[in-house]
Design a protein around this motif. Structure first.
Motif, PDB file in Angstrom:
ATOM      1  N   PHE A 101     -35.813  11.796 -81.426  1.00  0.00           N
ATOM      2  CA  PHE A 101     -35.364  12.057 -80.055  1.00  0.00           C
ATOM      3  C   PHE A 101     -33.957  12.639 -80.005  1.00  0.00           C
ATOM      4  CE2 PHE A 101     -34.959   7.506 -81.057  1.00  0.00           C
ATOM      5  CZ  PHE A 101     -33.591   7.296 -80.907  1.00  0.00           C
ATOM      6  N   THR A 102     -33.427  13.079 -81.166  1.00  0.00           N
ATOM      7  CA  THR A 102     -32.118  13.738 -81.163  1.00  0.00           C
ATOM      8  C   THR A 102     -32.240  15.088 -81.863  1.00  0.00           C
ATOM      9  OG1 THR A 102     -31.478  12.524 -83.184  1.00  0.00           O
ATOM     10  CG2 THR A 102     -30.823  11.579 -81.052  1.00  0.00           C
ATOM     11  N   VAL A 103     -31.422  15.308 -82.873  1.00  0.00           N
ATOM     12  CA  VAL A 103     -31.378  16.599 -83.557  1.00  0.00           C
ATOM     13  C   VAL A 103     -32.400  16.646 -84.695  1.00  0.00           C
ATOM     14  CG1 VAL A 103     -29.913  18.182 -84.877  1.00  0.00           C
ATOM     15  CG2 VAL A 103     -28.933  16.851 -82.991  1.00  0.00           C
ATOM     16  N   GLN A 104     -33.139  17.754 -84.753  1.00  0.00           N
ATOM     17  CA  GLN A 104     -34.076  17.974 -85.857  1.00  0.00           C
ATOM     18  C   GLN A 104     -33.607  19.212 -86.635  1.00  0.00           C
ATOM     19  OE1 GLN A 104     -38.103  17.895 -84.307  1.00  0.00           O
ATOM     20  NE2 GLN A 104     -37.750  15.961 -83.242  1.00  0.00           N
ATOM     21  N   GLY A 105     -34.463  19.809 -87.420  1.00  0.00           N
ATOM     22  CA  GLY A 105     -34.061  20.983 -88.169  1.00  0.00           C
ATOM     23  C   GLY A 105     -33.183  20.675 -89.367  1.00  0.00           C
ATOM     24  N   HIS A 106     -33.304  19.456 -89.924  1.00  0.00           N
ATOM     25  CA  HIS A 106     -32.529  19.089 -91.107  1.00  0.00           C
ATOM     26  C   HIS A 106     -33.401  18.259 -92.044  1.00  0.00           C
ATOM     27  CE1 HIS A 106     -32.076  15.099 -89.243  1.00  0.00           C
ATOM     28  NE2 HIS A 106     -31.764  15.739 -88.134  1.00  0.00           N
ATOM     29  N   GLY A 107     -32.908  18.044 -93.263  1.00  0.00           N
ATOM     30  CA  GLY A 107     -33.721  17.426 -94.295  1.00  0.00           C
ATOM     31  C   GLY A 107     -34.086  15.981 -94.052  1.00  0.00           C
ATOM     32  N   VAL A 108     -33.217  15.229 -93.389  1.00  0.00           N
ATOM     33  CA  VAL A 108     -33.521  13.818 -93.128  1.00  0.00           C
ATOM     34  C   VAL A 108     -34.766  13.707 -92.258  1.00  0.00           C
ATOM     35  CG1 VAL A 108     -32.701  11.700 -92.040  1.00  0.00           C
ATOM     36  CG2 VAL A 108     -31.124  13.080 -93.408  1.00  0.00           C
TER      37      VAL A 108
END
Length: 332
Positions: A11-18
């Motif tokens: 529900f926050t930032v996506q587009g990263h490896g985590v």
């Protein structure tokens, strides 16, 4: 066994490896017989497995009555060169991460190097090395897949394409990606990713300028949906990641699964994970290595074969059972 998975990236930032690592493990667990998985839901569970360290995860860590597992995707070193002003608030982040991780019943370190960093940080709880994993079958690429991907992305059938992937940030050394592209002007370079944290990203103005002023043979996709990333791997001939620090590097496995030779900066982070099956380069040798991959068919073929070992080693079908075994031991 009921597993309550927690990730604030939903529900926050996506587009990263985590976020990718959390999605891949969650999907793998859902395929295991006898395992029920819920995401970001409160209520009774046997295991609460946390992937992030923000306020929502903190509440679940402190107040859920189940056993707590934390995947340590973040160590202090990975914050430098990722978020703005990290050098100023890094001491506070060290204190918080040490305190947070020591509240878990067990931690998953995503690499042996990460385990050592956690121990140096002062984490006293048990630490298991559980590498990130993906469903490698999703990335399998045939000649027909490559042709379709190139048509979709507007890439000429005879172009030689080098792909990199990750956030556009100093730690990833995207500047080196651009520098090498300038030297290899007869090759196409595409960087898959952008700045999902916007103005909170480290050196965001410089990174934006780097993208805006890149040479003609370099393309940046910006932040795109994870399911759209596959086409870029399938269209490519080579994967190159110039990053100077990684806790694991899930994009490496994605590229290997798409049957691409893997070229990485020679850093200690890869010692136990990819070093034996990737092409490790320095600033001085990377151009020569990328040229050789294009010009020497046997070298290219052998490099693809080695990369396939990476995909095999970190496939989710083979590794999800290890996670379940750890859960069972924790409950026992």
């Amino acid at each position: 066994m009921k597993i309550s998975v927690v990730s604030e990236s939903e529900f926050t930032v996506q587009g990263h490896g985590v976020h990718t690592a959390y999605v891949e493990l969650t999907n793998a667990l859902k395929k295991v017989d006898g395992i029920e998985v819920v995401v970001n839901q409160t209520g009774p569970a046997d295991i609460t497995h946390l992937h992030t360290v923000g306020f929502y995860s903190l509440r679940r860590l402190l107040f859920d009555k189940s056993k707590k597992v934390v995947s340590a995707h973040i160590v202090p070193a990975s914050l430098v060169g990722s978020l703005v002003g990290a050098s100023l608030w890094l001491p506070l982040a060290r204190v918080y991460l040490r305190w947070f991780y020591n509240r878990a019943d067990i931690l998953f370190a995503v690499s042996d190097e990460t385990k050592r960093e956690l121990q140096q940080l002062g984490v006293k709880k048990p630490i298991e090395v559980v590498y990130n994993m993906i469903d490698t079958t999703w990335y399998v690429t045939t000649d027909a897949d490559k042709e379709r991907a190139r048509e979709l992305l507007g890439i000429a059938s005879d172009a030689w394409m080098v792909v990199g992937s990750g956030q556009v940030q100093p730690r990833k050394r995207v500047d080196d990606f651009v520098r090498v592209a300038q030297e290899l002007s007869d090759q196409e370079f595409i960087w898959v990713g952008g700045m999902p944290f916007g103005k909170l990203a480290a050196d965001n103005k410089q990174m934006q300028s780097l993208m805006d002023n890149a040479p003609k043979n370099v393309r940046f996709t910006g932040v795109i949906k994870h399911e759209d990333v596959k086409a870029y791997y399938q269209a490519a001939d080579v994967f190159w990641l110039p990053s100077e620090q990684e806790t694991f590097g899930l994009v490496v496995v994605e590229a290997a699964a798409a049957n691409l030779p893997v070229v990485l900066r020679d850093i200690p982070d890869y010692k136990e994970t990819f070093a034996d099956d990737a092409l490790l380069v320095s600033d001085q040798s990377v151009v020569e290595t990328l040229r050789k991959l294009r010009e020497d068919e046997k070298f290219y073929s052998d490099s693809c074969t080695k990369a396939a070992e990476i995909a095999k080693r970190y496939d989710s079908a083979a590794n999800a059972s290890k996670v379940v075994d750890i859960y069972k031991q924790l409950l026992a």
